[in-house]
Each structure stands twice: as C-alpha cells, then as structure tokens.
Design an enzyme around this catalytic site. Structure first.
Site, short mmCIF file in Angstrom:
data_model
loop_
_atom_site.label_atom_id
_atom_site.label_comp_id
_atom_site.label_asym_id
_atom_site.label_seq_id
_atom_site.Cartn_x
_atom_site.Cartn_y
_atom_site.Cartn_z
N ARG A 257 43.98 56.34 33.11
CA ARG A 257 44.28 55.61 31.96
C ARG A 257 43.38 55.53 30.64
NH1 ARG A 257 43.65 49.41 32.36
NH2 ARG A 257 41.95 49.92 30.92
N HIS A 261 44.76 48.82 28.75
CA HIS A 261 45.71 48.39 29.57
C HIS A 261 47.22 47.93 28.72
CE1 HIS A 261 48.36 46.63 32.24
NE2 HIS A 261 48.37 45.43 31.52
N TYR A 270 34.99 46.17 30.57
CA TYR A 270 34.66 46.57 32.03
C TYR A 270 34.45 47.97 32.54
CZ TYR A 270 39.94 46.95 31.24
OH TYR A 270 40.93 47.43 31.04
C1 LIG Z 1 53.99 39.84 38.99
C2 LIG Z 1 53.08 40.06 38.06
N1 LIG Z 1 51.87 39.94 38.15
C3 LIG Z 1 50.87 40.14 37.08
C4 LIG Z 1 51.52 40.65 35.86
C5 LIG Z 1 50.29 40.91 34.77
N2 LIG Z 1 50.29 42.31 35.02
C6 LIG Z 1 50.52 43.35 33.93
S1 LIG Z 1 50.30 44.71 34.14
C7 LIG Z 1 49.21 44.28 35.53
C8 LIG Z 1 48.73 45.32 36.43
C9 LIG Z 1 49.25 46.44 36.71
O1 LIG Z 1 48.37 47.48 37.09
P1 LIG Z 1 49.18 48.82 37.96
O2 LIG Z 1 50.22 48.54 38.58
O3 LIG Z 1 47.87 49.74 38.33
O4 LIG Z 1 49.68 49.49 36.51
P2 LIG Z 1 49.26 50.02 35.07
O5 LIG Z 1 49.05 48.87 34.20
O6 LIG Z 1 47.77 50.64 35.48
O7 LIG Z 1 49.94 51.06 34.91
C10 LIG Z 1 49.27 43.20 35.58
C11 LIG Z 1 48.28 42.43 36.93
C12 LIG Z 1 52.61 40.91 35.79
N3 LIG Z 1 53.32 41.42 34.82
N4 LIG Z 1 53.45 40.67 36.73
#
Ligand SMILES: Cc1ncc(C[n+]2csc(CCOP(=O)(O)OP(=O)(O)O)c2C)c(N)n1
Ligand SMILES: [Mg+2]
Length: 362
Positions: A257, A261, A270
């Site tokens: 990425r 985020h 971080y």
């Molecule tokens: C069930 C849930 N928990 C927490 C969140 C907050 N949240 C949004 S994206 C994310 C991280 C996701 O990481 P990843 O699966 O690696 O996907 P990326 O963002 O790197 O594409 C979190 C914790 C959420 N949207 N849904």
C-alpha cells in the site's frame, strides 16, 4: 510402528518478472501485444485516477477513500481474467477492479463523495458493492460460488480482501465452507503489508498467508503481487480449477500500500521510511514498463502518449462527476429506518438550517 506421513504442503512464490526486470522465460504467459498494451494503459489510468482522487479529497471535492496506488498489478490482472458472468466480490480498496469491470470513474468519485446511490450498478452487473466491514464479503463469495455450482454453470466468484481480513473469523468460516463444498471461489488476498497501522507480522505467525489454504483443503499460492505477469498466471490457474470443478483457491498477492490507509490516516507516524523506499522500488508500473521495452512496445513517445491520454480521460471523468447534481441532503437520513426517529429528524433539520445559513453567507 513406523510413522506415516499424512500430509505435506509446500507454498511456492510465483514471480515471472523480478524487480530488476529479469524474466523467467519458462513461465512467461502468452499474452498478445494488444493485451500487454491494455494492461499498461489501465495501470496508468488507475494510478492517475487515484492521484486525482487524493487531490480532490484534499480540496474538499470528494470525501474519505482508500487509495489504491501500488496495487494495480494485483487488481488489474485478476479482474481482467474474469468473465462478465463471474461474480466480483470486493472489499473497500478495489476501485481498480471496479474500473476493469466497467464502472466509470465518475461513479467511483461520486461514491466516495457519499452518494450511496452511485454503488447501484447496471442490471446484470455481477459486481457486489463495496464492503466496509472487514472480512464480511468473503462469505458472500462462497455462497455465490455455491449457487453457481448448484445451477450447474461454470461461473465463479472472486473475492478480494486484505492481510488484515485474514484475522477475522469470516475468513476462516468462508474458507472452510468453500473447501467442504468445493465451491468455485477464488480467495484473492492483497497482502499490502498493512492493516491501517498494524503490520502484516501482527496478523499471523505463519510464514505466508497462502499456506492457510492447506487447513481448508484448497490450493494455495503466493504470488508477487507487483508482477502483473505472475498475477495473471496465478489467477488463470485458479480460474481453470474453479471452472473445472476442482474447487477454491487461495491466492496471496504480496504487494504494498504505497499511500495512506485512507485519506484520514498518516502513515508517516508508523512506517519506517527506509522500508517504504525499498517497496517503492518494486512499483508494479515501473516493473511492467521494463517488460514492455523488452517486447518492443515501449518507447519514450509511447510513454508520453499513454500518460497524456490517461490524464485527459481522468479529467473528462472529473468534469462528468462535478456536473452531476448532488442528491438532496435528506437522503443521508432517510433510509436508515423505515420511520425516522425524532433525533434524526432534529439532526436533519439542524444540518439543513446550517447549510442554508452558509449559502446566505456566500
Ligand atoms: C469489522 C471491522 N473492524 C474494523 C474495521 C476498521 N478497519 C477498516 S479497514 C481496516 C484494516 C483492514 O486491513 P486489510 O484487511 O489488510 O485491508 P487494507 O486496508 O490493507 O486494504 C480496519 C481495521 C472495519 N471496517 N470493520
Ligand atoms: Mg492490508
């Protein structure tokens, strides 16, 4: 009694074109020059579209969104190989896959401006809407795959999710179900190293995400997600398995990425800048450019033209997006409950009044 080996698994890392541009001829997919050209043009278009979205967000012209820069190879090759009749089940960082499947960019800009209506897709389109709750979409992809199997078609469902999503219960439930019922489902994990500020190392103690496939009795492969040729090959193999009744596959695309985020995040808080710089050298577009040179497609002139054309196309989409009428502000409140509770009516009235006052000031 001698011990009997009951299971052995091996995960291979599939890479066809490395960071220096070295090509493994024995694995080179047979792609026509027109297909390579199309891949490159799509990559460039999506990169510019992403940069533009960030600029628009910083100017307050769109809302919060999840940037996609760095994940072009992973999404373009995987989404391009699907048929229109296959299901695409995304999370929230798959604007690129949506573009590949035909969603116009202005609709994506509209969606990230809070226009929920923009995720209503044309009749017959088999892309599911963006899924914000991490991990929830994977179960849908198993159900859809299973339904296709019961109907006797050879259609499949491909679902995208991140490294972070593999820590959610739904990932394990979905993978288990897909294994048991041998559904035509492709689990496409974009391991982009981060889940907001949580690094990949904190998601799992296993060496790869791909090896989790073994626990569910399905094929698993780790692929260089910044190498479009490798992603193409890994996805094509998984599609063949799914269409031939050989069940699901877990693909772990190792990528990065490049940006924050979402636009509400600041990764400089971080991320180690040295590690970041190392990853930037593995950029999927620069890598593919080397291959196009080798194939005699790329020239300085070609490069200039591709970027200029993509830039112009993105600007056109911005114009279309900005000419669209914003939906009435009431829509934001209307569809949460069958009957709006008192407090929501109050909030809506308050907002309407504040907006009217702001308009008077201008
Ligand atoms: C069930 C849930 N928990 C927490 C969140 C907050 N949240 C949004 S994206 C994310 C991280 C996701 O990481 P990843 O699966 O690696 O996907 P990326 O963002 O790197 O594409 C979190 C914790 C959420 N949207 N849904
Ligand atoms: Mg991630």
């Amino acid at each position: 009694m001698p011990k009997e080996k009951v299971f052995e698994g091996k995960i291979e890392f599939l890479q066809i074109l490395d960071e220096q541009g070295n090509l493994d001829d024995s694995l080179e997919p047979k792609l026509k020059n027109s297909e390579l050209d199309h891949y490159y043009k799509t990559m460039v278009f999506c990169r510019i579209a992403d940069d533009k979205a960030l600029a628009l967000q910083r100017q307050g012209r769109v809302g919060t969104f999840a940037p996609t820069a760095g994940q072009e190879a992973a999404q373009i090759a995987s989404a391009s190989l699907l048929r229109k009749t296959d299901w695409l089940v995304p999370s929230f960082r798959e604007a690129i896959a949506a573009i590949v499947r035909g969603t116009p960019l202005h609709k994506i800009y509209q969606y990230i401006s809070g226009v929920e209506e923009a995720s209503r897709l044309p009749e017959g389109c088999k892309d599911l809407p963006v899924s914000i709750p991490v991990g929830s979409q994977m179960l849908h992809a198993v159900g859809l795959g299973y339904a296709e199997k019961l109907k006797g078609t050879d259609n499949l469902a491909l679902t995208y999710f991140g490294d972070g999503a593999t820590s959610e219960g739904e990932f394990h439930e979905a993978a288990n179900l897909a294994g048991v019922y041998q559904t035509p489902t492709i689990f496409f994990c974009q391991n982009n190293q981060w889940a907001i500020s949580v690094p990949r190392s904190r998601q799992t103690h296993s060496k790869t995400i791909a090896q989790k496939a073994f626990a569910y009795g399905m094929a698993g492969v780790q692929v260089d997600g910044n190498d479009i040729l490798a992603v193409h090959t890994a996805t094509a193999d998984a599609i063949e398995r799914a269409r031939n009744g050989q069940g699901p596959t877990l693909i772990e695309a190792v990528t990065y990425r490049q940006k924050m985020h979402t636009t509400a995040d600041d990764p400089t808080k971080y991320r180690d800048p040295k590690v970041h710089d190392e990853w930037m050298k593995k950029d999927p577009i620069s890598r593919f450019k080397i291959y196009l040179k080798y194939k005699g497609i790329w020239s300085e002139e070609y490069e200039k033209q591709v970027w200029a054309d993509a830039q112009a196309k993105v600007e056109e989409e911005v114009k279309i997006f900005e000419a669209l009428k914003a939906p009435p502000i009431e829509d934001m409140f209307k569809y949460v409950y069958a009957e709006m509770p008192e407090y929501l009516i109050e909030e809506m009235e308050e907002l309407k009044q504040a907006m009217a006052e702001k308009e008077l000031e201008q």
